[in-house]
Scaffold this active site. Structure first.
Site, PDB file in Angstrom:
ATOM      1  CB  CYS A 121     -22.438   0.099  -1.001  1.00 54.86           C
ATOM      2  SG  CYS A 121     -22.627   1.857  -1.292  1.00 54.86           S
ATOM      3  CG  ASN A 167     -26.477   3.531  -3.040  1.00 51.92           C
ATOM      4  OD1 ASN A 167     -26.422   2.908  -1.980  1.00 51.92           O
ATOM      5  ND2 ASN A 167     -25.442   3.632  -3.850  1.00 51.92           N
ATOM      6  CG  HIS A 204     -25.302  -1.898  -3.064  1.00 50.33           C
ATOM      7  ND1 HIS A 204     -26.016  -1.276  -2.068  1.00 50.33           N
ATOM      8  CD2 HIS A 204     -24.594  -0.909  -3.696  1.00 50.33           C
ATOM      9  CE1 HIS A 204     -25.751   0.020  -2.097  1.00 50.33           C
ATOM     10  NE2 HIS A 204     -24.901   0.264  -3.070  1.00 50.33           N
TER      11      HIS A 204
HETATM   12  N1  COA Z   1     -30.080  14.876 -13.919  1.00 50.75           N
HETATM   13  C1  COA Z   1     -29.867  15.211 -15.186  1.00 50.75           C
HETATM   14  N2  COA Z   1     -28.667  15.085 -15.780  1.00 50.75           N
HETATM   15  C2  COA Z   1     -27.667  14.586 -15.036  1.00 50.75           C
HETATM   16  C3  COA Z   1     -27.828  14.215 -13.706  1.00 50.75           C
HETATM   17  C4  COA Z   1     -29.094  14.380 -13.147  1.00 50.75           C
HETATM   18  N3  COA Z   1     -29.373  14.048 -11.856  1.00 50.75           N
HETATM   19  N4  COA Z   1     -26.661  13.752 -13.239  1.00 50.75           N
HETATM   20  C5  COA Z   1     -25.789  13.836 -14.249  1.00 50.75           C
HETATM   21  N5  COA Z   1     -26.387  14.349 -15.347  1.00 50.75           N
HETATM   22  C6  COA Z   1     -25.816  14.621 -16.653  1.00 50.75           C
HETATM   23  C7  COA Z   1     -24.321  14.801 -16.629  1.00 50.75           C
HETATM   24  O1  COA Z   1     -23.985  16.117 -16.251  1.00 50.75           O
HETATM   25  C8  COA Z   1     -23.962  14.506 -18.063  1.00 50.75           C
HETATM   26  O2  COA Z   1     -24.204  15.644 -18.838  1.00 50.75           O
HETATM   27  P1  COA Z   1     -23.180  16.082 -20.000  1.00 50.75           P
HETATM   28  O3  COA Z   1     -23.189  14.937 -20.969  1.00 50.75           O
HETATM   29  O4  COA Z   1     -23.776  17.327 -20.505  1.00 50.75           O
HETATM   30  O5  COA Z   1     -21.862  16.241 -19.310  1.00 50.75           O
HETATM   31  C9  COA Z   1     -24.978  13.456 -18.482  1.00 50.75           C
HETATM   32  O6  COA Z   1     -26.035  13.520 -17.497  1.00 50.75           O
HETATM   33  C10 COA Z   1     -24.418  12.060 -18.508  1.00 50.75           C
HETATM   34  O7  COA Z   1     -23.715  11.845 -17.298  1.00 50.75           O
HETATM   35  P2  COA Z   1     -23.076  10.459 -16.978  1.00 50.75           P
HETATM   36  O8  COA Z   1     -22.378  10.546 -15.659  1.00 50.75           O
HETATM   37  O9  COA Z   1     -22.277   9.972 -18.154  1.00 50.75           O
HETATM   38  O10 COA Z   1     -24.400   9.564 -16.888  1.00 50.75           O
HETATM   39  P3  COA Z   1     -24.528   8.054 -16.579  1.00 50.75           P
HETATM   40  O11 COA Z   1     -25.366   7.412 -17.579  1.00 50.75           O
HETATM   41  O12 COA Z   1     -23.185   7.429 -16.281  1.00 50.75           O
HETATM   42  O13 COA Z   1     -25.357   8.050 -15.232  1.00 50.75           O
HETATM   43  C11 COA Z   1     -24.992   7.732 -12.903  1.00 50.75           C
HETATM   44  C12 COA Z   1     -24.818   8.680 -14.082  1.00 50.75           C
HETATM   45  C13 COA Z   1     -24.392   8.409 -11.680  1.00 50.75           C
HETATM   46  C14 COA Z   1     -26.465   7.509 -12.687  1.00 50.75           C
HETATM   47  C15 COA Z   1     -24.289   6.400 -13.192  1.00 50.75           C
HETATM   48  O14 COA Z   1     -22.985   6.635 -13.655  1.00 50.75           O
HETATM   49  C16 COA Z   1     -24.228   5.520 -12.013  1.00 50.75           C
HETATM   50  O15 COA Z   1     -25.235   5.075 -11.510  1.00 50.75           O
HETATM   51  N6  COA Z   1     -23.010   5.192 -11.545  1.00 50.75           N
HETATM   52  C17 COA Z   1     -22.840   4.358 -10.409  1.00 50.75           C
HETATM   53  C18 COA Z   1     -23.109   5.147  -9.178  1.00 50.75           C
HETATM   54  C19 COA Z   1     -23.211   4.278  -7.976  1.00 50.75           C
HETATM   55  O16 COA Z   1     -23.901   3.326  -7.993  1.00 50.75           O
HETATM   56  N7  COA Z   1     -22.501   4.677  -6.922  1.00 50.75           N
HETATM   57  C20 COA Z   1     -22.532   4.009  -5.706  1.00 50.75           C
HETATM   58  C21 COA Z   1     -21.759   2.757  -5.820  1.00 50.75           C
HETATM   59  S1  COA Z   1     -22.054   1.803  -4.456  1.00 50.75           S
END
Ligand code: COA
Length: 325
Positions: free
Chosen positions: A112, A282, A252
């Site tokens: 990214c 994204n 980004h």
């Molecule tokens: N819908 C519903 N629930 C979801 C889900 C979705 N699309 N994706 C994940 N979950 C669930 C998980 O399974 C987890 O459930 P559990 O507690 O029963 O295990 C719960 O939501 C929390 O997951 P978690 O990963 O801790 O959530 P989060 O608040 O960290 O949000 C992201 C997840 C991916 C949105 C977040 O971590 C994020 O944006 N990270 C950066 C990603 C990114 O930008 N990547 C590219 C970098 S350039």
């Protein structure tokens, strides 16, 4: 003499995939996606539409806005994590589709952060005085490399392309400075394990779905907030600037919460931060050029504005650039 952006363009595919569409195929909800990411919809390319096609459409708009002829381009840099092929490079394919056979072309694989890496390399090339116009394009088709059954990644990404023509500045516009970083030690936090030579595609890697993006979202989230803030503040210090001198931040577009945390760390109100993650999700290397170009079209970013670009992505890579539009 400074190197400046002479014109920009962007292109997103027609098909809109909303969170409500994803609710029908995954155990997810619009409420969860909006609250955790800020994304409401994203675009998806057709099966027959390649990353290079999106790149070409964005590039044509940038060429038009720069007021040059395609044949004035003497170098092409394509930033992508979802190339048409491992090789030939998507840059070469873009050049051919633009009718620019013979013009040097290359891909940048910096996730990214790819567009900022590509701009920095174009800056270096133009500063030698040997080139006049460099086409920098960030293009992605991430829908084709994410697992449709993995709700933790499938809802986050989208397809699109953004492009810029860079050349020597004829006024006070131009790149004021940049800072790039990488740390492959964290590479496994965000990777596409199979398809390369380490894990070639075979029945086993396909059954294990190793040909799709794998991400430790939580850890990436924390690193993105820290690294984007650190590199922005370090660059501003190097330039003898502070954040109040920035008219706009174009981060980004990965997640609204990452963007808000960055704005808070830089002490910049959200009114001066360009956000379109709600519309496109994204789009990796395409996200920054799409966001700048759209903000220029909407009359937000104007000629003479000082803008900070900052990104974080697979590699891991991160980087920032300050430029006057
Ligand atoms: N819908 C519903 N629930 C979801 C889900 C979705 N699309 N994706 C994940 N979950 C669930 C998980 O399974 C987890 O459930 P559990 O507690 O029963 O295990 C719960 O939501 C929390 O997951 P978690 O990963 O801790 O959530 P989060 O608040 O960290 O949000 C992201 C997840 C991916 C949105 C977040 O971590 C994020 O944006 N990270 C950066 C990603 C990114 O930008 N990547 C590219 C970098 S350039």
């Amino acid at each position: 003499m400074k190197v400046a952006i002479k014109g920009m363009g962007f292109y997103v595919p027609e098909e809109v995939v909303t969170n409500f569409d994803l609710e029908k195929i995954l155990d997810t909800s619009d409420a969860w996606i909006v609250e955790r990411t800020g994304i409401r919809e994203r675009r998806r390319a057709k099966d027959t539409e390649l990353t290079s096609d999106l790149a070409v459409n964005a590039s044509k708009m940038a060429i038009k806005n720069a007021g040059i002829d395609p044949t004035d381009i003497d170098f092409i840099i394509c930033a992508t994590a979802s190339p048409d092929y491992l090789f030939p490079s998507t840059g070469c394919i873009v050049g051919t589709k633009l009718g620019l056979g013979g013009v040097p072309a290359v891909d940048i694989a910096a996730g990214c952060t790819g567009f900022i890496y590509a701009l920095s390399i174009a800056h270096g090339l133009l500063a030698t005085g040997n080139l006049k116009n460099v086409l920098v394009v960030g293009a992605e088709e991430l829908f084709k490399i994410v697992d449709p059954e993995d709700r933790s990644t499938y809802v986050l990404f989208g397809d699109g392309a953004g492009a810029a023509i860079l050349g020597l500045s004829e006024d006070d516009s131009g790149i004021l400075g940049w800072e790039l970083r990488a740390d492959g030690g964290y590479g496994e936090l965000l990777m596409l394990p199979a398809r390369g030579v380490a894990l070639p595609l075979n029945q086993e890697t396909i059954e294990k779905k190793l040909h799709y993006v794998k991400m430790k979202g939580n850890e990436i989230f924390k690193l993105a907030v820290r690294c984007m803030g650190d590199v922005s503040l370090s660059l501003l210090k190097k330039l003898g600037m502070n954040s109040s001198q920035l008219d706009w931040i174009v981060p980004h577009q990965a997640n609204i919460r990452i963007i808000q945390a960055l704005a808070k760390r830089l002490d910049v109100p959200m009114e001066r931060v360009i956000v379109n993650v709600d519309k496109y999700g994204n789009t990796s290397a395409a996200s920054i050029p799409i966001a700048i170009c759209e903000a220029i079209e909407e009359g937000k970013i104007k000629k003479g504005d000082v803008v900070l670009l900052v990104a974080f992505g697979a590699g891991l890579t991160w980087g920032a650039m300050v430029l006057r539009i």
